[in-house]
Design an enzyme around this catalytic site. Sequence first.
Site: not given
Ligand code: GDP
Ligand code: IMO
Ligand code: MG
Length: 459
Positions: A12, A15, A39-40, A223, A299
């Site tokens: 998270d 990415k 969850g991207h 991840q 997610t």
């Molecule tokens: P990922 O799994 O690495 O793709 O990240 P996620 O989408 O799970 O979580 C990142 C969250 O931060 C999302 O809700 C993005 O829209 C948000 N986000 C990304 N970059 C920024 C930033 O620079 N500032 C803020 N406030 N939110 C951001």
């Molecule tokens: P993205 O790609 C953050 C965490 C789960 C749990 C552990 C194992 O959005 O960054 P799993 O279901 O993979 O067996 O869970 O990994 N986890 C994540 N945490 N971002 C993710 O993906 C994750 N995918 C799995 O919360 O701790």
């Molecule tokens: Mg994510």
Amino acid sequence: MNIIIVGTQFGDEGKGKFIDLLAKKADYIARYQGGANAGHTVVIGKNEFIFHLIPSGILHKRKKCVIGNGLVVDPETLLEEIKNLRKRGIDVKGRLFISENAHVVMPYHKLLDRVKELRRKGKKIGTTGRGIGPCYTDKVARTGIRVADLIDERAFKEKLRKNLDEKNRLLKKIYHQKGFSYKRVLAEYSSYGRKIKKYVTNTSLLINQAIDKGKSILFEGAQGTFLDIDWGTYPYVTSSHPVVGGALTGLGVGPTKIDRVIGVAKAYTTRVGGGPLPTELPKRLGERVREKGREYGATTGRPRRCGWIDLVLLRSAIQINGLDSLILTKLDVLDELKEIKICTHYKYRGKRMDYFPNSLKVLSQCKPQYEVLKGWRESISEIKTYKKLPVNAKKYVERIKKVLGIKIALISVGPQRDQTIILDKSLYGPLAHQVEHRPFKAGVTGSSPVRPTINAAIV
Ligand code: GDP
Ligand code: IMO
Ligand code: MG
């Protein structure tokens, strides 16, 4: 240019936003591991997209997207994602490719994931319930069902029969669940197989031939480094390789084809699920950062725990992945803080520790050591150039750069494409956020949340 994007913390990191941005210069965007646990998020104006299986470059009209052999694919989730995208005006036809070697997440994997978690009582991993661990377990045990099997009626019948015999016994005897009906699973999954068949191909061949023709590939990690099955805080990890090596095995591409490896790091640290978070913030401050950063799982919707930036983690991530630069995200989330801490190293039994320990026992005795910097206490979310950042924000970034000895390529100050400060212009030009596509229709992307009931098994 072929670039691998890796998460440097516990996932998270943001990415999705950067895969979408960097996709402008790529021809192919290829996911290399994980599954629908990812969850991207990509935000464009008022439109938010959350991708679980489909690469985050799909919003770019003409780009090709690949789901590599390193993934575990839940066909139900995938088809839902495709359908939801279509509803919003995004067609994947002719530009989505799924590896025939990727493994298929079956309904018993999802159920096993949840019942195993329940058995862990106080030691829950906190999985996403997407069947990831059990599916990779079958892959390694050499009993799994691959995408190639799913689309081959005879092979699927045979493999499903064998798997269900074993899984039903396990579910009934050990976990006191009802088990699954062979006929119903066969009918449901054969239908998924027929629907995804048109996307299935030898994706390693596809990508390597594209590289030979001079095309650019953007490798999308899911991840993060410390959720890696080898390099993470085992057993509080996922079951795949988010680290750079996973990109090569997960897509069948050799290291000599890679030009850059870039790590995405949040300006602080978050973690969702169980396992250690050494720099975790005290409750109230943690809640403040969580609210400001909207730190809830993309997610599962679970609240993410928040901590100060941990340079011990990042130092190890730089080393393990051979990173050449970092993308620093969510700097704006720290806007209001009076003081901001940077963990530069740990102390373990009186000794300095610069790299992340492999043993959780050792980690539990490590004490993070902090430098305290003054906050900038103004909004930076509209700032477009590094020069214009407040002095204290620059000091924070400079200190991170200096302690880690790494370049920072991009800084993110908000979720939108144009809320990005570009330091490395070779990655993309100043107008990179102006990407051509049709207006999106309102709605949801991604898939519905995991069905929560554990007795949902069908007989
Ligand atoms: P990922 O799994 O690495 O793709 O990240 P996620 O989408 O799970 O979580 C990142 C969250 O931060 C999302 O809700 C993005 O829209 C948000 N986000 C990304 N970059 C920024 C930033 O620079 N500032 C803020 N406030 N939110 C951001
Ligand atoms: P993205 O790609 C953050 C965490 C789960 C749990 C552990 C194992 O959005 O960054 P799993 O279901 O993979 O067996 O869970 O990994 N986890 C994540 N945490 N971002 C993710 O993906 C994750 N995918 C799995 O919360 O701790
Ligand atoms: Mg994510």
